[in-house]
Design a protein around this motif. Structure first.
Motif, PDB file in Angstrom:
ATOM      1  N   LEU A   1      -7.010   9.582  -7.954  1.00 45.91           N
ATOM      2  CA  LEU A   1      -7.475   8.598  -6.978  1.00 45.91           C
ATOM      3  C   LEU A   1      -8.681   7.893  -7.583  1.00 45.91           C
ATOM      4  O   LEU A   1      -9.676   8.527  -7.918  1.00 45.91           O
ATOM      5  CB  LEU A   1      -7.850   9.278  -5.656  1.00 45.91           C
TER       6      LEU A   1
ATOM      7  N   HIS B   1      -1.064   7.286  -9.861  1.00 44.99           N
ATOM      8  CA  HIS B   1      -2.401   6.709  -9.681  1.00 44.99           C
ATOM      9  C   HIS B   1      -2.492   5.955  -8.357  1.00 44.99           C
ATOM     10  O   HIS B   1      -1.661   5.097  -8.067  1.00 44.99           O
ATOM     11  CB  HIS B   1      -2.728   5.730 -10.819  1.00 44.99           C
ATOM     12  N   ALA B   2      -3.533   6.269  -7.592  1.00 43.50           N
ATOM     13  CA  ALA B   2      -3.807   5.566  -6.345  1.00 43.50           C
ATOM     14  C   ALA B   2      -5.230   5.006  -6.416  1.00 43.50           C
ATOM     15  O   ALA B   2      -6.067   5.501  -7.185  1.00 43.50           O
ATOM     16  CB  ALA B   2      -3.658   6.512  -5.158  1.00 43.50           C
TER      17      ALA B   2
ATOM     18  N   CYS C   1      -2.724  10.887  -0.423  1.00 43.35           N
ATOM     19  CA  CYS C   1      -2.296  10.627  -1.806  1.00 43.35           C
ATOM     20  C   CYS C   1      -1.746  11.893  -2.460  1.00 43.35           C
ATOM     21  O   CYS C   1      -0.719  11.849  -3.145  1.00 43.35           O
ATOM     22  CB  CYS C   1      -3.471  10.096  -2.630  1.00 43.35           C
TER      23      CYS C   1
ATOM     24  N   VAL D   1      -5.175   2.342   0.567  1.00 46.57           N
ATOM     25  CA  VAL D   1      -4.849   2.997  -0.703  1.00 46.57           C
ATOM     26  C   VAL D   1      -3.684   2.252  -1.350  1.00 46.57           C
ATOM     27  O   VAL D   1      -2.553   2.309  -0.874  1.00 46.57           O
ATOM     28  CB  VAL D   1      -4.480   4.482  -0.504  1.00 46.57           C
TER      29      VAL D   1
ATOM     30  N   CYS E   1       0.559  11.895  -5.851  1.00 52.03           N
ATOM     31  CA  CYS E   1      -0.402  11.270  -6.770  1.00 52.03           C
ATOM     32  C   CYS E   1      -1.263  12.346  -7.426  1.00 52.03           C
ATOM     33  O   CYS E   1      -1.533  13.391  -6.839  1.00 52.03           O
ATOM     34  CB  CYS E   1      -1.285  10.274  -6.033  1.00 52.03           C
TER      35      CYS E   1
ATOM     36  N   SER F   1       0.803  -1.225   0.000  1.00 48.88           N
ATOM     37  CA  SER F   1       0.000   0.000   0.000  1.00 48.88           C
ATOM     38  C   SER F   1       0.835   1.274   0.000  1.00 48.88           C
ATOM     39  O   SER F   1       1.898   1.326   0.619  1.00 48.88           O
ATOM     40  CB  SER F   1      -0.914   0.019   1.233  1.00 48.88           C
ATOM     41  N   LEU F   2       0.309   2.283  -0.662  1.00 50.04           N
ATOM     42  CA  LEU F   2       0.859   3.632  -0.522  1.00 50.04           C
ATOM     43  C   LEU F   2       0.582   4.108   0.899  1.00 50.04           C
ATOM     44  O   LEU F   2       1.430   4.692   1.559  1.00 50.04           O
ATOM     45  CB  LEU F   2       0.206   4.583  -1.533  1.00 50.04           C
TER      46      LEU F   2
ATOM     47  N   TRP G   1      -1.415   1.630  -4.963  1.00 44.49           N
ATOM     48  CA  TRP G   1      -0.981   2.575  -6.007  1.00 44.49           C
ATOM     49  C   TRP G   1      -0.123   1.883  -7.037  1.00 44.49           C
ATOM     50  O   TRP G   1       0.276   0.725  -6.870  1.00 44.49           O
ATOM     51  CB  TRP G   1      -0.285   3.772  -5.400  1.00 44.49           C
ATOM     52  N   ASP G   2       0.175   2.605  -8.092  1.00 50.04           N
ATOM     53  CA  ASP G   2       0.994   2.059  -9.181  1.00 50.04           C
ATOM     54  C   ASP G   2       2.451   2.477  -9.056  1.00 50.04           C
ATOM     55  O   ASP G   2       3.249   2.217  -9.941  1.00 50.04           O
ATOM     56  CB  ASP G   2       0.432   2.488 -10.540  1.00 50.04           C
TER      57      ASP G   2
END
Length: 131
Positions: free
Chosen positions: A103, A66-67, A95, A59, A100, A41-42, A61-62
């Motif tokens: 979302l 992007h989250a 985020c 959350v 980020c 997770s972020l 994320w990539d």
């Protein structure tokens, strides 16, 4: 009722397992949630009432801009009091602070009003493959 919110708050596996099981209607899993969150997770947001976990959102994320909101859950006794929307709002702030730009969230139809109206998400086209 005073609820506090904490980005990347400490997770007690037993307390989270109980909340997750209550919210998603499954038996206790005895999962190592703390390790899973730190690995994938972020961030996440914990909502607490008198030091007791009453809400949570994860959350993913990539690794870039992007989250993705996952596993939003609120204890039964505080539902419909704004805790869920506050969790998502705190997640959005976390985020944004992490750099980020987007979302994302997927949701079941009965949660449409919560995510679009209460949390401020905009409707988009998306796809899904059941695996």
């Amino acid at each position: 009722m005073t609820i506090t919110y904490e980005w990347r708050g400490d997770i007690d596996n037993a307390a989270f397992d109980k909340l997750h099981a209550e919210g998603f209607g499954h038996p206790l899993e005895r999962e190592d949630w703390r390790a899973r969150l730190h690995r994938h997770s972020l961030g996440w947001v914990c909502a607490r009432e008198d030091h007791c976990l009453v809400g949570f959102v994860n959350v993913a994320w990539d690794g870039g801009v992007h989250a993705f909101v996952l596993d939003t859950v609120v204890a039964q006794h505080v539902r419909s009091s704004g805790v869920g929307a506050a969790l998502v709002g705190a997640a959005a702030e976390g985020c944004r602070a992490a750099g980020c730009e987007w979302l994302h969230v997927d949701f079941e139809e009965h949660l449409r009003s919560f995510y679009l109206d209460a949390c401020g998400f905009k409707e988009t086209a998306a796809g899904l493959i059941a695996l």
